[in-house]
Motif scaffolding. Structure first.
Motif, PDB file in Angstrom:
ATOM      1  N   LEU A 166      -3.387   0.441  -3.629  1.00  0.00           N
ATOM      2  CA  LEU A 166      -3.017  -0.970  -3.587  1.00  0.00           C
ATOM      3  C   LEU A 166      -2.150  -1.295  -4.815  1.00  0.00           C
ATOM      4  CD1 LEU A 166      -3.390  -3.880  -2.452  1.00  0.00           C
ATOM      5  CD2 LEU A 166      -5.513  -4.000  -3.753  1.00  0.00           C
ATOM      6  N   THR A 191      -7.481  -6.207   3.487  1.00  0.00           N
ATOM      7  CA  THR A 191      -7.630  -4.806   3.091  1.00  0.00           C
ATOM      8  C   THR A 191      -9.055  -4.378   3.450  1.00  0.00           C
ATOM      9  OG1 THR A 191      -8.583  -5.136   0.897  1.00  0.00           O
ATOM     10  CG2 THR A 191      -6.183  -5.241   1.048  1.00  0.00           C
ATOM     11  N   ILE A 239       0.880  -1.176   0.000  1.00  0.00           N
ATOM     12  CA  ILE A 239       0.000   0.000   0.000  1.00  0.00           C
ATOM     13  C   ILE A 239       0.910   1.216   0.000  1.00  0.00           C
ATOM     14  CG2 ILE A 239      -1.998   1.125   1.090  1.00  0.00           C
ATOM     15  CD1 ILE A 239      -2.502  -1.858   0.552  1.00  0.00           C
TER      16      ILE A 239
END
Ligand code: DLL
Length: 432
Positions: free
Chosen positions: A282, A319, A265
């Motif tokens: 991402l 995530t 990230i």
């Protein structure tokens, strides 16, 4: 059920070892087989021998979507097209579409990612799944299909559309799982009501919804109207298709299968990594793909990540839901606006259906933000004051969430075009 316990529940050190071994092999492979990656690495002065562990990943070049477009159709493939078993295409809004290919082993990898995902959502061998994602060049239909085959499910390969038929066959066959976009799930529920049926009495117990952003409010709305557990599945054709990550039944983030799709990230402006819990773009490296492996692919999707073990027992990092894209952000009067924020604001207000359209225009050098919102017939038959009150509530909620005002237009049901695939949420007239 956990489909691949060894990988999904691996300890930190064990996982790092697997990722490192795979990355070293991958870099060697792309350097040898892809002229694009060879020249990208040469430009940065990085040799395969510089990559010794997963921690060296930051030495490698990024891959933006444009690299795929520029190499159209097969220029970024690391395999001869004769060794490619299947091709998929993602339609972009501008320029060349992006083409991706799969060897037989890649198809196996994709199937496993989706099998893990369906199991993660609560699916089991022997369940029946209604696949209502589009089949064809889009990866949704075939991706869910391959995963369901691998897990041992009974498949209804419906594709999207023909909604009345979807409903009839659901009633007759009683599938336990529905897989489609969240906006199509809402559409099916609406259609059932119109047919005089109670959507809560559907046979579906689990929804595997993805391919487009959707908020927690939208989840609640779908769960309430269809009487199922709505889980989020994420993926993109460049990486493999659906099944890159998936929520478990705790719905506290999407488990990303990081032994094969390594996530980073980053801050999209500085390209530097952000800490766990902080939002960023991402970036994914496909650790084991062969036909079109990608190093540090810039997804443009914004998420946060956690590496904490989940209540479900999986250690695969999680995530958040996708909160926006670096490129679907609209800037209105200098303020960044994401469609998901508008959706969130709308669903704070009672009596609102999550069917909306954001229209941005520029009048006399000023940006104007208009939000069309569908409301029930009941609201239109109410007195003017009730309508005005509702409008006022929505305006306030949007202002609180976005920090800017918007002109709210209440419209009757079905005014906004329905989608059987990905919903279109924004019309930006300024760029026309
Ligand atoms: O949408 C693959 C897919 C099919 C995923 C079915 C899930 C279910 P593309 O057409 O290449 O592939 O589009 C990928 O869609 O970068 C995201 O911006 C968005 N997207 C996909 N899943 C989600 C999700 C498929 N769960 C692009 N939430 C991605 C939010 C999503 N956005």
């Amino acid at each position: 059920m956990i489909f691949n316990e060894k990988m999904e529940c691996a300890g930190k050190e064990e996982l790092k070892k697997i990722q490192s071994e795979r990355l070293v092999k991958l870099v060697d492979y792309v350097y040898t087989n892809s002229s694009v990656y060879k020249s990208k690495m040469d430009k940065l002065g990085v040799k395969p021998s510089d990559i010794k562990s997963i921690e060296d990943i930051s030495k490698l070049p990024f891959t933006p979507k444009d690299d795929l477009r520029d190499a159209y159709p097969f220029g970024l493939f690391s395999k001869d097209i004769k060794d490619v078993a299947e091709i998929h295409v993602s339609s972009g809004t501008t320029g060349n579409p992006t083409v991706v290919g799969y060897t037989k082993d890649d198809l196996e990898l994709w199937s496993e990612g989706v099998a893990r995902s369906i199991a993660c959502a609560g699916g089991n061998k022997g369940d029946m799944i209604q696949v209502a994602y589009g089949y064809g060049l889009f990866t949704g239909g075939l991706g869910l299909h391959y995963g369901a085959l691998k897990l041992g499910l009974t498949i209804m390969p419906m594709s999207s559309g023909q909604t009345k038929r979807q409903i009839k066959l659901m009633q007759d066959f009683k599938p336990r799982i529905l897989a489609c976009t969240p906006s199509y799930a809402m559409y099916i529920a609406e259609e059932m009501k119109e047919m005089g049926l109670d959507p809560r009495k559907s046979s579906w117990e689990i929804g595997i919804f993805g391919a487009e952003p959707w908020s927690e409010g939208m989840r609640k709305s779908i769960e309430d109207s269809l009487g199922l557990i709505a889980t989020d599945i994420y993926g993109l054709s460049e990486i493999s298709g659906p099944g890159v990550s998936q929520e478990c039944t705790y719905k506290e983030g999407l488990h990303i299968w990081s032994d094969v799709f390594y996530p980073e990230i980053i801050d999209p402006k500085t390209d530097k990594p952000v800490k766990d819990g902080e939002p960023g773009e991402l970036v994914i490296t496909t650790l084991t793909k062969q036909a079109i492996p990608l190093l540090r692919y810039r997804t443009r999707d914004i998420v946060t990540i956690t590496h904490e073990k989940c209540k479900c027992g999986r250690t695969a990092p999680r995530t958040s839901k996708i909160t926006g894209r670096t490129d679907d952000m609209i800037v209105v009067r200098g303020i960044n606006v994401f469609p998901t924020q508008v959706e969130y604001a709308l669903l704070q207000v009672e009596d609102i259906l999550p069917n909306y359209l954001i229209v941005v225009d520029r009048k006399e050098q000023m940006d104007c933000l208009e939000v069309w919102v569908e409301v029930d017939e009941k609201v239109f038959s109410d007195e003017m004051k009730a309508m005005a009150d509702l409008k006022q509530k929505i305006t306030k909620s949007i202002e609180n969430t976005l920090g800017i005002g918007a002109n709210i237009k209440l419209v009757e049901r079905k005014t906004i075009e329905r989608s059987e695939g990905k919903a279109k949420r924004v019309i930006d007239k300024r760029s026309l």
